[in-house]
Design a protein around this motif. Structure first.
Motif, PDB file in Angstrom:
ATOM      1  N   ARG A  25       0.899  -1.284  -0.161  1.00 57.25           N
ATOM      2  CA  ARG A  25      -0.066   0.126   0.022  1.00 57.25           C
ATOM      3  C   ARG A  25       0.993   1.247   0.102  1.00 57.25           C
ATOM      4  O   ARG A  25       2.103   1.056   0.510  1.00 57.25           O
ATOM      5  CB  ARG A  25      -0.831   0.040   1.134  1.00 57.25           C
ATOM      6  N   PRO A  26       0.303   2.378  -0.456  1.00 55.21           N
ATOM      7  CA  PRO A  26       1.169   3.692  -0.522  1.00 55.21           C
ATOM      8  C   PRO A  26       1.131   4.249   0.812  1.00 55.21           C
ATOM      9  O   PRO A  26       0.040   4.321   1.684  1.00 55.21           O
ATOM     10  CB  PRO A  26       0.429   4.421  -1.514  1.00 55.21           C
ATOM     11  N   VAL A  27       2.283   4.978   1.213  1.00 54.60           N
ATOM     12  CA  VAL A  27       2.427   5.898   2.138  1.00 54.60           C
ATOM     13  C   VAL A  27       2.907   7.225   1.566  1.00 54.60           C
ATOM     14  O   VAL A  27       4.266   7.194   1.164  1.00 54.60           O
ATOM     15  CB  VAL A  27       3.290   5.491   3.306  1.00 54.60           C
ATOM     16  N   ARG A  28       2.040   8.088   1.409  1.00 49.69           N
ATOM     17  CA  ARG A  28       2.393   9.416   0.788  1.00 49.69           C
ATOM     18  C   ARG A  28       3.476  10.328   1.458  1.00 49.69           C
ATOM     19  O   ARG A  28       3.247  10.631   2.362  1.00 49.69           O
ATOM     20  CB  ARG A  28       1.057  10.073   0.277  1.00 49.69           C
ATOM     21  N   GLY A  29       4.358  10.629   0.632  1.00 49.34           N
ATOM     22  CA  GLY A  29       5.459  11.673   1.101  1.00 49.34           C
ATOM     23  C   GLY A  29       5.460  12.818   0.309  1.00 49.34           C
ATOM     24  O   GLY A  29       5.560  12.830  -0.899  1.00 49.34           O
ATOM     25  N   GLN A  30       5.386  13.770   0.837  1.00 46.16           N
ATOM     26  CA  GLN A  30       5.346  15.380   0.118  1.00 46.16           C
ATOM     27  C   GLN A  30       6.415  16.150   0.513  1.00 46.16           C
ATOM     28  O   GLN A  30       6.894  16.013   1.787  1.00 46.16           O
ATOM     29  CB  GLN A  30       4.000  15.979   0.375  1.00 46.16           C
ATOM     30  N   PRO A  69      -0.730  22.610  -1.917  1.00 45.27           N
ATOM     31  CA  PRO A  69      -0.344  23.758  -1.356  1.00 45.27           C
ATOM     32  C   PRO A  69      -0.082  23.954   0.125  1.00 45.27           C
ATOM     33  O   PRO A  69       0.818  24.466   0.959  1.00 45.27           O
ATOM     34  CB  PRO A  69      -0.929  24.848  -1.954  1.00 45.27           C
ATOM     35  N   ALA A  70      -1.260  23.503   0.756  1.00 45.57           N
ATOM     36  CA  ALA A  70      -1.492  23.539   2.341  1.00 45.57           C
ATOM     37  C   ALA A  70      -0.468  22.798   2.956  1.00 45.57           C
ATOM     38  O   ALA A  70       0.314  23.273   4.013  1.00 45.57           O
ATOM     39  CB  ALA A  70      -2.904  23.348   2.712  1.00 45.57           C
ATOM     40  N   VAL A  71      -0.134  21.629   2.570  1.00 38.76           N
ATOM     41  CA  VAL A  71       0.689  20.583   2.945  1.00 38.76           C
ATOM     42  C   VAL A  71       2.224  21.232   2.784  1.00 38.76           C
ATOM     43  O   VAL A  71       2.918  21.200   3.876  1.00 38.76           O
ATOM     44  CB  VAL A  71       0.608  19.498   2.538  1.00 38.76           C
ATOM     45  N   ALA A  72       2.595  21.853   1.692  1.00 39.68           N
ATOM     46  CA  ALA A  72       3.588  22.311   1.407  1.00 39.68           C
ATOM     47  C   ALA A  72       3.942  23.495   2.579  1.00 39.68           C
ATOM     48  O   ALA A  72       5.178  23.785   2.965  1.00 39.68           O
ATOM     49  CB  ALA A  72       3.890  22.888   0.040  1.00 39.68           C
ATOM     50  N   GLU A  73       3.092  24.299   2.669  1.00 41.74           N
ATOM     51  CA  GLU A  73       3.241  25.477   3.703  1.00 41.74           C
ATOM     52  C   GLU A  73       3.637  25.077   5.122  1.00 41.74           C
ATOM     53  O   GLU A  73       4.372  25.654   5.733  1.00 41.74           O
ATOM     54  CB  GLU A  73       1.928  26.441   3.673  1.00 41.74           C
ATOM     55  N   ALA A  74       2.920  24.022   5.344  1.00 44.86           N
ATOM     56  CA  ALA A  74       2.909  23.474   6.710  1.00 44.86           C
ATOM     57  C   ALA A  74       4.513  22.821   6.910  1.00 44.86           C
ATOM     58  O   ALA A  74       5.100  22.758   8.108  1.00 44.86           O
ATOM     59  CB  ALA A  74       2.032  22.396   7.094  1.00 44.86           C
ATOM     60  N   ILE A  75       4.932  22.141   5.771  1.00 46.14           N
ATOM     61  CA  ILE A  75       6.276  21.537   5.732  1.00 46.14           C
ATOM     62  C   ILE A  75       7.334  22.593   6.112  1.00 46.14           C
ATOM     63  O   ILE A  75       8.289  22.526   6.951  1.00 46.14           O
ATOM     64  CB  ILE A  75       6.688  20.872   4.300  1.00 46.14           C
ATOM     65  N   HIS A 106       8.326  21.343  -5.896  1.00 44.56           N
ATOM     66  CA  HIS A 106       7.746  20.492  -4.864  1.00 44.56           C
ATOM     67  C   HIS A 106       7.579  19.093  -5.555  1.00 44.56           C
ATOM     68  O   HIS A 106       7.488  18.779  -6.778  1.00 44.56           O
ATOM     69  CB  HIS A 106       6.188  20.757  -5.018  1.00 44.56           C
ATOM     70  N   LEU A 107       7.679  18.122  -4.643  1.00 49.09           N
ATOM     71  CA  LEU A 107       7.685  16.730  -5.142  1.00 49.09           C
ATOM     72  C   LEU A 107       7.012  15.914  -4.173  1.00 49.09           C
ATOM     73  O   LEU A 107       6.600  16.101  -3.049  1.00 49.09           O
ATOM     74  CB  LEU A 107       9.355  16.138  -4.701  1.00 49.09           C
ATOM     75  N   VAL A 108       6.267  14.740  -4.722  1.00 51.54           N
ATOM     76  CA  VAL A 108       5.264  13.649  -4.119  1.00 51.54           C
ATOM     77  C   VAL A 108       5.941  12.381  -4.753  1.00 51.54           C
ATOM     78  O   VAL A 108       6.145  11.990  -5.635  1.00 51.54           O
ATOM     79  CB  VAL A 108       3.983  13.909  -4.577  1.00 51.54           C
ATOM     80  N   GLY A 109       5.989  11.414  -3.427  1.00 57.98           N
ATOM     81  CA  GLY A 109       6.328  10.220  -3.895  1.00 57.98           C
ATOM     82  C   GLY A 109       5.441   9.161  -2.898  1.00 57.98           C
ATOM     83  O   GLY A 109       5.076   9.414  -1.766  1.00 57.98           O
TER      84      GLY A 109
END
Length: 317
Positions: A186-191, A241-247, A266-269
């Motif tokens: 299963r996926p575990v999303r990382g931004q 974008p909201a996740v990126a700001e929080a990071i 920005h990257l997502v894996g």
């Protein structure tokens, strides 16, 4: 009649696990063909941070052995970092004390020590670990494969049976969910957010003890990589974008100069998580050999060489 030991090996999957496995096999004299759905520079591995340290991977006892074998390789590769993309870099593992580190790491990493109050505002462990620039490392692995006589092809696979070779090695990561099929993957999303480096030379990994949210930054050549997230069963590869700001906000709380750094991208894996790595062999109905090497979660880079060597052994018995 061609046998398994003198016939071609097809490795399916062009991430760091598949590439490393193909390199090990080719350098042992096997005729290797690597099939990758995406060019290696666009695989999930290309998004990785990529710090050597076991993360979201089981079973623990085997992971330690695979990780230590990989550590030996990375230490050697760090001597030619511009070519391999591997550097030995110091940093802090937050929320970790010396008493929490198993003897396997303490014995192998003699420089481990408690972080000082100036280095980290809490309990942390100072360590010197391999940090890999994946954009350089993946291209280097592909070049090393070709130099050993292997072939890398961009080819999507709908069924592992398409690989008509005496030996097939399945390194498809999240793709194994459909190809095997194995619903336990299963996926575990990382931004991640990539910014201009404001002069930071050390890495840091921190986890909020209350919320469990992560913050980490890795200085890579020409950039600083900020993270991160670990969203279970999330399939979206579009940056939020909201996740990126929080990071950025969480990382800037650790190092204030990050707040003003210019954003480069920005990257997502999607990490290929599984209850345990599947590293085993099976006989196909037609008698051919299929070796599985997938389910490495967030630690594919950490265990790549150890798992590759074991997969090569399974493919050569």
């Amino acid at each position: 009649m061609e046998t398994e030991l003198d016939g071609e090996v097809v490795v399916v999957g062009g991430g760091v696990v598949g590439l490393t496995t193909a390199v090990v096999l080719a350098e042992r004299g096997r005729r290797v063909r690597l099939w990758t759905r995406e060019p290696v520079e666009r695989t999930t591995s290309a998004v990785a941070g990529a710090l050597w340290w076991p993360y979201r991977i089981e079973p623990v006892a085997l992971v330690r052995a695979w990780a230590l074998r990989s550590l030996e390789v990375y230490e050697d590769l760090a001597a030619r970092s511009e070519e391999s993309g591997v550097r030995m870099v110091e940093g802090v593992l937050g929320e970790t004390g010396l008493d929490e580190v198993d003897t396997w790491a303490a014995a192998r990493l003699p420089g481990l020590r408690a972080a000082t109050a100036e280095e980290y505002g809490g309990s942390g462990l100072w360590a010197r670990l391999p940090l890999i620039d994946m954009s350089t490392h993946l291209a280097w692995l592909r070049k090393r494969l070709v130099s050993a006589g292997g072939v890398a092809e961009t080819r999507a696979v709908a069924d592992l049976a398409e690989a008509e070779a005496p030996v097939v090695v399945n390194c498809t990561g999240l793709g194994a969910r459909e190809l095997v099929p194995d619903a336990s993957v299963r996926p575990v999303r990382g931004q991640l957010v990539v910014v201009e480096n404001p002069g930071i030379r050390t890495w840091m990994v921190s986890t909020d003890p209350v919320s469990g949210e992560m913050a980490y930054f890795f200085p890579q050549p020409g950039r600083l990589v900020l993270g991160g997230t670990a969203e279970e069963d999330a399939w979206s590869t579009e940056p939020d974008p909201a996740v990126a700001e929080a990071i950025v906000r969480r990382c800037a709380a650790l190092r204030p100069e990050i707040a003003g750094a210019r954003v480069l991208g920005h990257l997502v894996g999607l990490r290929p998580a599984r209850d345990a790595v599947r590293l085993e062999r099976e006989r196909l109905p037609d008698g051919r050999l299929l070796v599985h090497n997938y389910g490495h979660g967030g630690a594919g880079v950490t265990v790549a060489w150890g798992c590759a060597r074991e997969a090569a052994e399974l493919a050569s018995r």
